[in-house]
Design a protein around this motif. Structure first.
Motif, short mmCIF file in Angstrom:
data_model
loop_
_atom_site.label_atom_id
_atom_site.label_comp_id
_atom_site.label_asym_id
_atom_site.label_seq_id
_atom_site.Cartn_x
_atom_site.Cartn_y
_atom_site.Cartn_z
N PHE A 62 0.85 -1.19 0.00
CA PHE A 62 0.00 0.00 0.00
C PHE A 62 0.89 1.25 0.00
O PHE A 62 1.92 1.28 0.66
N ILE A 63 0.45 2.24 -0.74
CA ILE A 63 1.13 3.53 -0.70
C ILE A 63 0.07 4.58 -0.35
O ILE A 63 -0.89 4.76 -1.10
N VAL A 64 0.22 5.20 0.80
CA VAL A 64 -0.76 6.18 1.26
C VAL A 64 -0.23 7.57 0.93
O VAL A 64 0.87 7.95 1.35
N ILE A 65 -1.01 8.32 0.13
CA ILE A 65 -0.59 9.66 -0.24
C ILE A 65 -1.60 10.68 0.30
O ILE A 65 -2.76 10.38 0.50
N GLY A 66 -1.11 11.87 0.58
CA GLY A 66 -2.00 12.92 1.07
C GLY A 66 -1.23 14.21 1.28
O GLY A 66 0.00 14.23 1.20
N GLN A 67 -1.97 15.26 1.49
CA GLN A 67 -1.35 16.55 1.79
C GLN A 67 -1.25 16.64 3.31
O GLN A 67 -2.12 17.21 3.97
#
Lengths: 290, 112
Positions: A62-67
């Motif tokens: 899993f790769i969790v991306i966000g600001q």
């Protein structure tokens, strides 16, 4: 080219909950477009209304991306220790830059990507299929087989020749689909009565033109061999085969590349005989169980 | 938060038989909506691989799938060994326009 059946796509999770600033709709769409077009699966977790694709037991990356606040991505770990979770802060990044960040975070984890392969294989509509085995008898590439109950099934979809829908053309019930095909009903559009009669007509025309095409190839092959033995002219024999195959291409919309990859006429005859025996055995077993 | 079923969007990235204007318009509309959704690059590619995640969709209860012809989508899941339930709704992005598809996904009844 075949796909890698062992590697599952990496899942990217776009996180916009507590501790992260939401993206505006245009940026969100840009990021998703960029990732999807590269082959990633993306869960947009806003408001807890994702979840069509619950994490499956075999999912490992899993790769969790966000600001994330302060521009620093938090560290996340799978409590059970089974999955690898990477995080990326994407504050201020363009969609292309987000894609690059995700590619780096993937760190070489294998996955299939668009462009290298076209998912081309027959899909059987069992609501229409009558288990007549014509597809099994027809296909020279061992795509079809039967299961333990002698039901036709697609067994080797990697063997299917890209852009060749020929088996769907011989199916009298229009039960074979190729979802990536341009036109209906082969692409999965509903089958109309008109389609049904047209498809049946094609099979009839094929019969009128000389029975099943492999018989025709065998006849041509014998004729060519006979001439070859008399004239010892290999060019002429090859020319005969090419003419026959070209005619088949014109009749059945078979791509030239597929014809070029066909085995020799002798091999065609052998394979056709094997397929016919397999189909007959399955049909006989089905009859005896009725 | 809406009460609609979860949404799965297929990008058809491996062959692009879904018109760009429709699939881009649907993606834009979903991104502008109030709820999240899941998206995959290509359901055909997943079916070819018999991706176990298709089982999560098939066994997860009601779902709305934005993809192509419903007959093809249903039998793609079957081909992967994970038949879709009767409560799955399939929205066809190969026909009609993005507004129609979005209307079915976010509100009205989808065609099965």
């Amino acid at each position: 080219m075949m796909i890698d059946n062992e590697s599952a796509p990496v899942r990217v999770v776009l996180y916009e909950g507590d501790g992260a600033d939401p993206l505006d709709a245009t940026d969100r769409a840009g990021v998703l477009r960029s990732l999807l077009d590269r082959g990633y699966m993306v869960s947009d977790a806003r408001g807890g209304t994702g979840g069509a694709l619950a994490a499956s037991a075999g999912e490992r990356c899993f790769i969790v991306i966000g600001q994330f606040g302060g521009g620093v991505a938090p560290r996340l770990e799978d409590g059970a220790g089974g999955a690898q979770i990477a995080t990326c802060d994407i504050s201020g990044l363009s969609p292309d830059a987000v894609l690059s960040a995700v590619e780096n975070a993937r760190d070489g984890q294998p996955m299939n990507q668009p462009g290298a392969w076209k998912p081309w294989f027959p899909v059987i509509d069992y609501d229409r299929c009558t288990n007549c085995m014509q597809c099994l008898s027809f296909c020279l590439f061992d795509v079809y087989g039967v299961d333990g109950d002698n039901q036709i099934q697609v067994q080797n979809n990697d063997n299917c020749k890209t852009n060749c829908p020929a088996c769907s053309r011989v199916c009298p019930e229009v039960a074979i689909m190729f979802p990536k095909y341009a036109a209906g009903p082969i692409n999965g559009e509903p089958v109309s009565d008109e389609d049904l009669s047209r498809e049946k007509m094609k099979v009839d025309i094929s019969s009128l033109l000389g029975g099943d095409i492999y018989s025709r190839l065998r006849d041509r092959s014998e004729a060519a061999k006979s001439r070859f033995s008399k004239e010892r002219d290999s060019d002429k024999a090859l020319g005969e085969r090419k003419r026959c195959l070209t005619k088949l291409a014109a009749q059945g919309e078979i791509p030239e590349e597929v014809l070029a990859s066909l085995p020799s006429p002798e091999e065609i005859a052998r394979k056709a005989e094997e397929a016919k025996e397999k189909a007959n055995a399955a049909l006989a077993a089905n009859r005896s169980s009725d | 938060m809406s009460e609609r079923p979860p949404i799965l969007y297929c990008r058809c990235a491996y062959a692009q038989v879904v018109p760009d204007a429709v699939k881009d318009g649907v993606l834009d509309g979903l991104c502008a909506s109030g709820g999240g959704f899941d998206s995959v690059a290509d359901l055909c590619e997943m079916s070819a691989r018999k991706d176990p995640r298709l089982a999560a969709v098939a066994e997860g209860g009601p779902v709305r799938i934005a993809a192509c012809h419903p007959r093809a989508v249903r039998w793609l899941f079957h081909a992967a060994g994970t038949p879709l339930g009767e409560d799955a709704e399939i929205v066809n992005m190969r026909e009609g326009d993005a507004d129609d598809a979005l209307g079915e996904l976010l509100g009205g009844e989808a065609k099965c």
